[in-house]
Design a protein around this motif. Structure first.
Motif, PDB file in Angstrom:
ATOM      1  N   GLN A  11       0.822  -1.207   0.000  1.00  0.00           N
ATOM      2  CA  GLN A  11       0.000   0.000   0.000  1.00  0.00           C
ATOM      3  C   GLN A  11       0.857   1.259   0.000  1.00  0.00           C
ATOM      4  OE1 GLN A  11      -3.069   0.062   3.036  1.00  0.00           O
ATOM      5  NE2 GLN A  11      -2.902   2.278   3.241  1.00  0.00           N
ATOM      6  N   GLN A  57      -4.407   7.398   0.837  1.00  0.00           N
ATOM      7  CA  GLN A  57      -4.282   6.115   1.525  1.00  0.00           C
ATOM      8  C   GLN A  57      -5.502   5.230   1.279  1.00  0.00           C
ATOM      9  OE1 GLN A  57      -1.706   4.860   3.100  1.00  0.00           O
ATOM     10  NE2 GLN A  57      -0.405   6.682   2.936  1.00  0.00           N
ATOM     11  N   ARG A  65      -5.289   1.633  -0.507  1.00  0.00           N
ATOM     12  CA  ARG A  65      -5.772   0.437   0.176  1.00  0.00           C
ATOM     13  C   ARG A  65      -6.841  -0.270  -0.655  1.00  0.00           C
ATOM     14  NH1 ARG A  65      -6.173   2.628   4.682  1.00  0.00           N
ATOM     15  NH2 ARG A  65      -8.380   3.154   4.787  1.00  0.00           N
ATOM     16  N   ARG A  66      -7.688   0.508  -1.302  1.00  0.00           N
ATOM     17  CA  ARG A  66      -8.745  -0.080  -2.132  1.00  0.00           C
ATOM     18  C   ARG A  66      -8.174  -0.723  -3.397  1.00  0.00           C
ATOM     19  NH1 ARG A  66     -14.308   0.896  -2.656  1.00  0.00           N
ATOM     20  NH2 ARG A  66     -15.108  -0.751  -3.995  1.00  0.00           N
ATOM     21  N   SER A 116      -5.732  -2.721  -3.631  1.00  0.00           N
ATOM     22  CA  SER A 116      -5.392  -4.125  -3.325  1.00  0.00           C
ATOM     23  C   SER A 116      -4.164  -4.608  -4.093  1.00  0.00           C
ATOM     24  CB  SER A 116      -6.591  -5.034  -3.631  1.00  0.00           C
ATOM     25  OG  SER A 116      -7.714  -4.647  -2.890  1.00  0.00           O
ATOM     26  N   ARG A 118     -13.102  -5.326   5.414  1.00  0.00           N
ATOM     27  CA  ARG A 118     -11.641  -5.201   5.403  1.00  0.00           C
ATOM     28  C   ARG A 118     -11.178  -4.132   6.377  1.00  0.00           C
ATOM     29  NH1 ARG A 118      -9.727  -4.285  -0.583  1.00  0.00           N
ATOM     30  NH2 ARG A 118      -7.814  -3.834   0.588  1.00  0.00           N
ATOM     31  N   GLU A 119     -11.883  -2.987   6.387  1.00  0.00           N
ATOM     32  CA  GLU A 119     -11.488  -1.925   7.309  1.00  0.00           C
ATOM     33  C   GLU A 119     -11.792  -2.304   8.754  1.00  0.00           C
ATOM     34  OE1 GLU A 119     -13.246   1.783   5.823  1.00  0.00           O
ATOM     35  OE2 GLU A 119     -11.192   2.274   5.240  1.00  0.00           O
ATOM     36  N   GLY A 146      -9.085  -4.422   9.909  1.00  0.00           N
ATOM     37  CA  GLY A 146      -7.924  -3.564  10.153  1.00  0.00           C
ATOM     38  C   GLY A 146      -8.030  -2.815  11.472  1.00  0.00           C
ATOM     39  N   ASP A 155      -0.358   1.838   9.668  1.00  0.00           N
ATOM     40  CA  ASP A 155      -0.482   2.955   8.725  1.00  0.00           C
ATOM     41  C   ASP A 155      -1.487   3.960   9.282  1.00  0.00           C
ATOM     42  OD1 ASP A 155       1.284   1.766   6.920  1.00  0.00           O
ATOM     43  OD2 ASP A 155      -0.311   0.548   6.053  1.00  0.00           O
TER      44      ASP A 155
END
Length: 568
Positions: free
Chosen positions: A180, A204, A208-209, A211, A283-284, A287, A307
């Motif tokens: 990323q 960011q 991140r999206r 991938s 996914r978030e 995270g 991050d």
């Protein structure tokens, strides 16, 4: 500005401009500089990681007018032609559209001609896994020994579909997904070249999206610029991508920590009403649990692995101390394991709701470890839900060679025993060894009268040794006639098996261990006529039975199948 124009405008023209893939770039640049060119290369990796781009740069480095060189000059006629896609000696082929054997044969004919203008004739076959097996077979010899100054570059996203004969003829380079941070740095460089003001959080999110795909990141960046104009703001990026902001996750942590189940349902309804992307939401969320777990366990030492900005790290650190480490870890694991199930569910919204309610209810679950000492000390009462434990095994008794075993056995007293009273059976394999911790059973229980039922129970307690050596033990029956054990065999087949020397020897040995050393064994074969009756005879006998007839009349039933009665 469209995504296509942005991608084409900033397509790398040298190895140095390519984001990531440092190892591949170094090897190919060195090969172009030294002239050690392989007949065929295979570039594999996910979409948008630079396979076709590096193939074109490598073609320019080989055919540059300043060659041999590690980097193309991008100024000579050859470099400009290859960049524009009009070079006569660099042929790009779409494997999906030219996949047949006829296309492979035409390609072999073109290979026979020497380069027209450039030093090398290079064939770049994109999506090469789409070629048919016949086309691959037609190219086998060509890939292994092509004419001088001819090189193949095969690009694919599915290297596992290539025949092994093709893989062995190519230098295979696996392109990695970009981290990323590298994608974000690449996007920030493009934004500066475009003189676009941006927020770091927005970049960011796009990185991140993406991938790991640079092309996906460029496409999303083009959409964001078209949506937001001259400034790239995080709120606008989240809005057009359908992503939840930090305030949503802080609100979610609030209701989860308070175990507010109605609040969880209402918050999820608000999330769904906003049209958020469930996949990226999960996914978030995972995270978030990861960040909280690392901050909870390592504190400030974990900041280098996250991050997060300083403000975000401080906020998540405050939330981390409000949860127990085990709770955070369990939520993290459950979120990761539920992603695929939720996205493939027929009701993804309900599946996500179930996950969030489970996360909120985790502290209310019973901790079995804390209850273990109390459960072990409390008296156990049998109930329907908890069946009683089987009775313990009897203590060892003297062996047949001991003086106690040489005393005469008591007179046999036959009684019917319920099989449910026997100890649970185990069925180990033929080569199973007895449990060394279990007591060795060498004789009957002194408090019990020896009979056939006790003999069978004695055999069962020998850890399966007897059952493995005496076939059909459950189908046999027996009786004592003096000092002889008469074993009744229900079938001639079973009698023949027991008559085998090994089986008869084992049966005799076990009989003497249980009943006494002077016992003998005799097999009683059942009459053959009683064992081999036809199905018609069995059906007639069943229909004549008064009980069967009453059942048929009461329930308006009929007989579908008839089987011989099994002994016992």
């Amino acid at each position: 500005m469209s995504a296509a124009n942005l991608t084409a405008k900033y397509r790398p023209r040298t190895f140095a401009e390519v984001a990531g893939q440092d190892a591949v770039k170094a090897i190919l640049s060195r090969a172009a500089e030294t002239g050690r060119v392989a007949p065929a290369y295979l570039f594999s990796g996910t979409r948008g990681v630079g396979k076709t781009t590096i193939a074109r740069i490598f073609a320019k480095a080989l055919n540059c007018e300043k060659a041999p060189t590690a980097e193309p000059c991008n100024e000579c006629a050859h470099c400009r032609q290859i960049t524009a896609g009009v070079a006569p000696d660099v042929i790009e082929i779409d494997g999906a559209s030219n996949r047949g054997i006829d296309d492979a044969r035409r390609l072999k004919e073109d290979i026979g001609y020497a380069p027209i203008e450039c030093r090398y004739k290079i064939f770049i076959i994109d999506e090469a896994h789409m070629l048919t097996r016949e086309a691959f077979n037609a190219l086998l010899k060509t890939l292994e020994e092509p004419p001088a100054r001819v090189t193949f570059i095969l690009a694919t996203t599915e290297a596992h579909k290539f025949p092994a004969t093709i893989l062995s003829r190519c230098q295979h380079y696996a392109f990695k997904m970009l981290p990323q941070a590298e994608i974000a740095a690449h996007l920030e460089k493009i934004l500066r070249l475009e003189n676009v003001d941006f927020e770091t959080g927005a970049v960011q999110i796009i990185a991140r999206r993406a991938s790991g795909s640079v092309r996906d990141g460029m496409s999303l960046l083009g959409q964001a610029l078209a949506f937001g104009g001259t400034r790239l703001a995080e709120s606008e990026v989240r809005g057009f991508l359908g992503l939840a902001g930090q305030d949503v996750f802080f609100a979610l942590m609030e209701v989860l920590q308070a175990r507010d189940l109605p609040g969880v349902v209402l918050l999820l309804r608000r999330i769904l009403d906003q049209g958020l992307d469930l996949g990226f939401f999960l996914r978030e969320l995972s995270g978030c649990w990861r960040n909280m777990f690392l901050l909870r366990q390592a504190g400030d030492a974990a900041l280098s692995a996250l991050d997060l900005s300083a403000e975000e790290a401080r906020a998540w650190g405050e939330w981390a101390v409000r949860f127990q480490p085990g709770h955070i870890h369990a939520c993290w694991q459950m979120t990761l394991e539920s992603q695929r199930r939720i996205l493939t569910s027929m009701e993804p919204a309900q599946a996500l709701e179930l996950l969030l309610l489970n996360l909120a209810s985790l502290p209310d679950l019973v901790d079995m470890e804390t209850l273990a000492p109390a459960a072990s000390s409390a008296p156990r009462t049998p109930s329907a839900a908890t069946p009683p434990r089987p009775a313990p095994r009897p203590a060892p008794v003297p062996s047949p060679t001991s003086p106690a075993a040489s005393r005469p056995a008591p007179a046999p007293s036959f009684r019917a025993e319920s099989r449910a009273e026997a100890e649970p059976e185990t069925e180990p394999g033929d080569d199973a060894e007895p449990d060394p911790a279990a007591p060795e059973v060498t004789g009957p229980d002194p408090a019990a009268q020896p009979d056939w039922g006790g003999f069978v129970e004695f055999l069962v307690r020998k850890n399966g040794q007897a059952e493995s050596k005496i076939p059909g033990l459950r189908q046999l029956s027996g009786a004592l006639e003096g000092r002889t054990l008469v074993v009744h065999c229900p079938t001639s087949y079973l009698a023949n098996r027991l008559s085998a020397p090994e089986c008869l020897k084992a049966l005799t040995r076990f009989t003497r261990e249980y009943f006494g050393p002077d016992m003998s064994v005799r097999l009683d074969r059942a009459p053959e006529a009683q064992q081999r009756r036809s199905l018609d005879e069995l059906r007639t006998e069943a229909m004549e039975d008064q009980g069967v007839r009453r059942v048929l009349e009461s329930f308006q039933a009929k007989v579908l199948n008839v089987e011989p009665r099994r002994p016992g």
